[in-house]
Motif scaffolding. Structure first.
Motif, PDB file in Angstrom:
ATOM      1  N   ARG A  88      -8.978   2.096 -51.099  1.00 39.74           N
ATOM      2  CA  ARG A  88      -7.625   2.745 -51.401  1.00 39.74           C
ATOM      3  C   ARG A  88      -7.262   3.997 -50.881  1.00 39.74           C
ATOM      4  O   ARG A  88      -6.255   4.386 -50.331  1.00 39.74           O
ATOM      5  CB  ARG A  88      -7.103   2.494 -52.829  1.00 39.74           C
ATOM      6  N   TYR A 143      -6.117   8.546 -55.472  1.00 43.35           N
ATOM      7  CA  TYR A 143      -5.202   7.493 -55.024  1.00 43.35           C
ATOM      8  C   TYR A 143      -3.787   7.714 -55.551  1.00 43.35           C
ATOM      9  O   TYR A 143      -2.904   8.591 -55.146  1.00 43.35           O
ATOM     10  CB  TYR A 143      -5.587   6.161 -55.240  1.00 43.35           C
ATOM     11  N   LYS A 166       4.227   6.613 -57.908  1.00 44.26           N
ATOM     12  CA  LYS A 166       5.102   5.302 -57.620  1.00 44.26           C
ATOM     13  C   LYS A 166       4.177   5.063 -56.294  1.00 44.26           C
ATOM     14  O   LYS A 166       3.881   5.609 -55.453  1.00 44.26           O
ATOM     15  CB  LYS A 166       6.483   5.696 -57.329  1.00 44.26           C
ATOM     16  N   GLU A 167       4.196   3.484 -56.119  1.00 44.42           N
ATOM     17  CA  GLU A 167       4.029   2.968 -54.743  1.00 44.42           C
ATOM     18  C   GLU A 167       5.206   2.341 -54.198  1.00 44.42           C
ATOM     19  O   GLU A 167       5.669   1.566 -54.829  1.00 44.42           O
ATOM     20  CB  GLU A 167       2.806   1.782 -55.041  1.00 44.42           C
ATOM     21  N   ILE A 168       5.560   2.876 -53.242  1.00 44.44           N
ATOM     22  CA  ILE A 168       6.981   2.536 -52.520  1.00 44.44           C
ATOM     23  C   ILE A 168       6.468   1.692 -51.054  1.00 44.44           C
ATOM     24  O   ILE A 168       5.665   2.351 -50.791  1.00 44.44           O
ATOM     25  CB  ILE A 168       7.780   3.667 -52.345  1.00 44.44           C
ATOM     26  N   LYS A 169       7.264   0.617 -50.970  1.00 47.27           N
ATOM     27  CA  LYS A 169       7.074  -0.252 -49.586  1.00 47.27           C
ATOM     28  C   LYS A 169       7.715   0.280 -48.650  1.00 47.27           C
ATOM     29  O   LYS A 169       9.098   0.439 -48.795  1.00 47.27           O
ATOM     30  CB  LYS A 169       7.012  -1.614 -49.962  1.00 47.27           C
ATOM     31  N   SER A 170       7.199   0.644 -47.352  1.00 45.49           N
ATOM     32  CA  SER A 170       7.908   1.078 -46.267  1.00 45.49           C
ATOM     33  C   SER A 170       8.552  -0.311 -45.696  1.00 45.49           C
ATOM     34  O   SER A 170       8.054  -1.184 -45.949  1.00 45.49           O
ATOM     35  CB  SER A 170       7.254   1.640 -45.088  1.00 45.49           C
ATOM     36  N   LEU A 218       3.979  -0.745 -45.242  1.00 49.25           N
ATOM     37  CA  LEU A 218       2.863   0.253 -45.609  1.00 49.25           C
ATOM     38  C   LEU A 218       3.302   0.677 -47.088  1.00 49.25           C
ATOM     39  O   LEU A 218       4.494   0.734 -47.493  1.00 49.25           O
ATOM     40  CB  LEU A 218       3.029   1.448 -44.688  1.00 49.25           C
ATOM     41  N   THR A 219       2.205   1.235 -47.841  1.00 50.87           N
ATOM     42  CA  THR A 219       2.436   1.473 -49.295  1.00 50.87           C
ATOM     43  C   THR A 219       2.542   2.886 -49.334  1.00 50.87           C
ATOM     44  O   THR A 219       1.565   3.797 -48.798  1.00 50.87           O
ATOM     45  CB  THR A 219       1.229   1.247 -50.128  1.00 50.87           C
ATOM     46  N   ILE A 244       2.495   6.139 -51.285  1.00 48.45           N
ATOM     47  CA  ILE A 244       2.283   6.892 -52.451  1.00 48.45           C
ATOM     48  C   ILE A 244       3.099   8.048 -52.842  1.00 48.45           C
ATOM     49  O   ILE A 244       3.044   9.158 -52.049  1.00 48.45           O
ATOM     50  CB  ILE A 244       0.866   7.171 -52.704  1.00 48.45           C
ATOM     51  N   ASP A 268       9.891   6.652 -43.133  1.00 53.89           N
ATOM     52  CA  ASP A 268       9.202   6.382 -44.587  1.00 53.89           C
ATOM     53  C   ASP A 268      10.050   7.183 -45.626  1.00 53.89           C
ATOM     54  O   ASP A 268      10.381   6.752 -46.725  1.00 53.89           O
ATOM     55  CB  ASP A 268       7.712   6.846 -44.548  1.00 53.89           C
ATOM     56  N   TRP A 299      14.869   3.705 -51.904  1.00 50.88           N
ATOM     57  CA  TRP A 299      14.132   3.078 -53.047  1.00 50.88           C
ATOM     58  C   TRP A 299      14.722   3.707 -54.267  1.00 50.88           C
ATOM     59  O   TRP A 299      15.053   2.966 -55.479  1.00 50.88           O
ATOM     60  CB  TRP A 299      12.614   3.079 -52.740  1.00 50.88           C
TER      61      TRP A 299
END
Length: 297
Positions: A91, A113, A195-199, A203-204, A206, A289, A296
């Protein structure tokens, strides 16, 4: 570019910049000169570097991303060149180490991470690290250890807590020494939520969300009502946002603003693929991003 000495102050290695942006790894040739013993390509130049030596000089530690994505820590036998993996994490890149004050051997390794985590290598300090982790939900690090290894000086910080220093006598309970910003003791500082946000292309990202108390009465990291938000963009761009106390975040949250910090592609710490995904994308996908994270929110 730099020199690496062992604990006896004997120079054992040097690095030299190359025209293509990479580095040569050099060792003394025994004739007042140098011999080439390795190369670091440009693509690995931010994530690969030699570390220190154990006290007996028999082991060198090396942070290495060559042939892989995230930086891993290896131990190299200086006599044979044999390379042993100490720790890796898919990660995020390996961060710092905790070393035995007498032997110089690595006892724990950090991975950052969502938050900084210490991974135990030497079971002899596992109970100690568990006690330090119990100080609170934030991050701790060991500043110093007496040579008899009975007393440690430790710092601790969290989003709500600027740095606090402790004396830890092994086997006991950490004893608070002082806070670096005592004027903030007891003030209404707020949590920071990883938070883990998706593009949009998967992509993740952070990211870290800070909410004013007026918007998160039950302190669950989810806004109870709409509030204005500041998108706080880190510089570099070869840098990263990470969990911890931030004066700017706390000041804005205290004035009623949410704050969102995003590790857009091009940020460091999550492997070279994520960093290099920002190449040629300034004001392009790097900016997308940021917009995706705002959407989000």
């Amino acid at each position: 570019g730099g020199y690496i000495a062992d604990p006896d102050f004997k120079v054992r290695m040097a690095t030299k910049s190359r025209a293509d942006g990479g580095e040569d790894l050099l060792e003394p040739d025994g004739k007042d000169g140098w011999k080439l013993v390795g190369e670091v390509p440009f693509v690995d130049s931010q994530t690969t570097q030699p570390g220190g030596y154990t006290s007996d000089g028999k082991t060198q530690y090396f942070f290495d991303s060559r042939g892989r994505n995230t930086t891993a820590l290896y131990a190299i036998d200086t006599a044979t060149g044999a390379k042993t993996l100490v720790l890796e994490d898919a990660r995020a890149d390996i961060g710092g180490t905790i070393d035995d004050p007498k032997t110089g051997k690595v006892q724990a390794v950090s991975v950052n991470y969502l938050k900084n985590e210490w991974k135990v290598i030497d079971p002899a300090i596992a109970e100690d690290l568990a006690k330090l982790k119990a100080i609170g939900p934030g991050n701790f690090s060991i500043n110093a250890r007496t040579l008899d290894d009975k007393t440690w000086i430790v710092d601790y910080t969290s989003a709500e807590t600027p740095y606090v220093f402790y004396r830890y006598k092994r086997g006991g309970t950490p004893e608070k020494l002082f806070a670096t910003r005592p004027a903030l003791d007891g003030k209404p500082l707020v949590a920071q939520w990883p938070k883990e946000i998706k593009s949009r292309d998967g992509l993740t990202l952070i990211s870290y969300l800070t909410l004013p108390k007026t918007a998160d009465g039950n302190n669950d990291g989810k806004a109870d009502k709409p509030v204005p938000m500041v998108l706080l963009v880190h510089g570099g761009p070869w840098g990263r946002d990470e969990y911890g106390h931030s004066s700017i975040d706390q000041w804005l949250a205290n004035r009623g603003y949410a704050v969102l910090s995003v590790n857009f592609r091009g940020s460091t710490g999550f492997g070279k693929q994520f960093t290099n995904a920002g190449d040629g994308e300034w004001a392009g996908k790097m900016h997308d991003d940021l917009i995706d994270a705002v959407d989000w929110a």
